[in-house]
Design an enzyme around this catalytic site. Structure first.
Site, PDB file in Angstrom:
ATOM      1  N   GLY A 126     -42.115 -98.022 -21.928  1.00  0.00           N
ATOM      2  CA  GLY A 126     -40.703 -98.353 -22.115  1.00  0.00           C
ATOM      3  C   GLY A 126     -40.414 -99.763 -21.691  1.00  0.00           C
ATOM      4  N   ASN A 127     -39.142-100.110 -21.614  1.00  0.00           N
ATOM      5  CA  ASN A 127     -38.752-101.424 -21.098  1.00  0.00           C
ATOM      6  C   ASN A 127     -37.454-101.295 -20.338  1.00  0.00           C
ATOM      7  OD1 ASN A 127     -36.381-102.255 -22.873  1.00  0.00           O
ATOM      8  ND2 ASN A 127     -37.923-101.745 -24.418  1.00  0.00           N
TER       9      ASN A 127
END
Ligand code: CTP
Length: 224
Positions: free
Chosen positions: A33-34
């Protein structure tokens, strides 16, 4: 106070906004993810609503309340966001504010990946995700105005203008990330918006104020 103005510079227009990160699953308990909070995209959705637009917000996994009067579609992965955004066309404006993962695991393991005795490394093979922004721009139902975001750590103008051309965008809003100034997890923001033949700095100000300025700019550049 009415949350859904029927007047305003975007009255009668349909605005599609993507926001937040995407999560790309590795196995049933892990993902890539980020750190996108979704704040900028949600602020753009609220500002477009305030300008009188009908707003559809495609949101990745974020902890944000839906702005009143905005239709929200929740997604998790880049592939899901791609399907949801293209499925929500036609629209007059697309604002791609999501931090879409550029790569996703080639395959999702059905079972939790276990440590194997004697192995110190794990190779994760990643493949490119579809470019939602480029696909919206090339779509037969292309919105009149397609707006991208660019997060850059350096050479902001050069890279942002490169994306403007490569993805055939009408506007690109660039922010400087990674230093003290800009970023994903902040409440304030400064953008530099570029188009063919022009540019304008927005902010620094709250993400709400910057979003309102961006929506003003969008409304001004939308063909009548
Ligand atoms: N975007 C998208 N689909 C992707 C990747 C990005 O729609 N699979 C959109 C984002 O919503 C944003 C813009 O493209 O509007 C960002 O452009 P991109 O070239 O992906 O920027 P970076 O990820 O910063 O690319 P690079 O690493 O090449 O700088």
């Amino acid at each position: 106070m009415s949350h859904v103005p029927t007047a305003g510079p975007l009255a009668g227009k349909r605005v599609l906004v993507s926001a937040g990160p995407t999560y790309e699953d590795i196995d049933p308990v892990r993902f890539v993810g980020n750190r996108s909070s979704g704040k900028m995209g949600f602020a753009v959705a609220a500002a477009a609503r305030d300008a009188g637009a009908e707003v559809v917000l495609v949101a990745g996994p974020v902890h944000m309340d839906t702005p009143a009067g905005v239709s929200r579609i929740d997604v998790r992965s880049a592939a899901q966001m791609h399907a949801a955004v293209l499925g929500a066309l036609p629209a007059d404006v697309y604002v791609g504010a999501a931090a879409v993962a550029d790569f996703t695991p080639r395959r999702v393991s059905e079972h939790k990946i276990k440590k194997t005795a004697g192995t110190d490394t794990l190779v994760l093979e990643l493949v490119r995700t579809p470019d939602i922004l480029a696909d919206v721009s090339a779509h037969p139902q292309r919105p009149a105005l397609v707006v991208g975001f660019a997060a850059e750590t350096h050479d902001v103008a050069r890279y942002a203008r490169g994306k403007l051309v490569a993805k055939r965008l009408d506007l690109i809003a660039a922010n400087l990330v990674g230093g003290a100034e800009g970023g994903f997890e902040r409440d304030d923001n400064a953008l530099a918006v570029y188009w063919d033949g022009g540019e304008r700095p927005l902010g620094p100000a709250s993400k709400h104020e910057v979003a309102a300025q961006l929506v003003d700019l969008i409304a001004g550049r939308l063909p009548a």
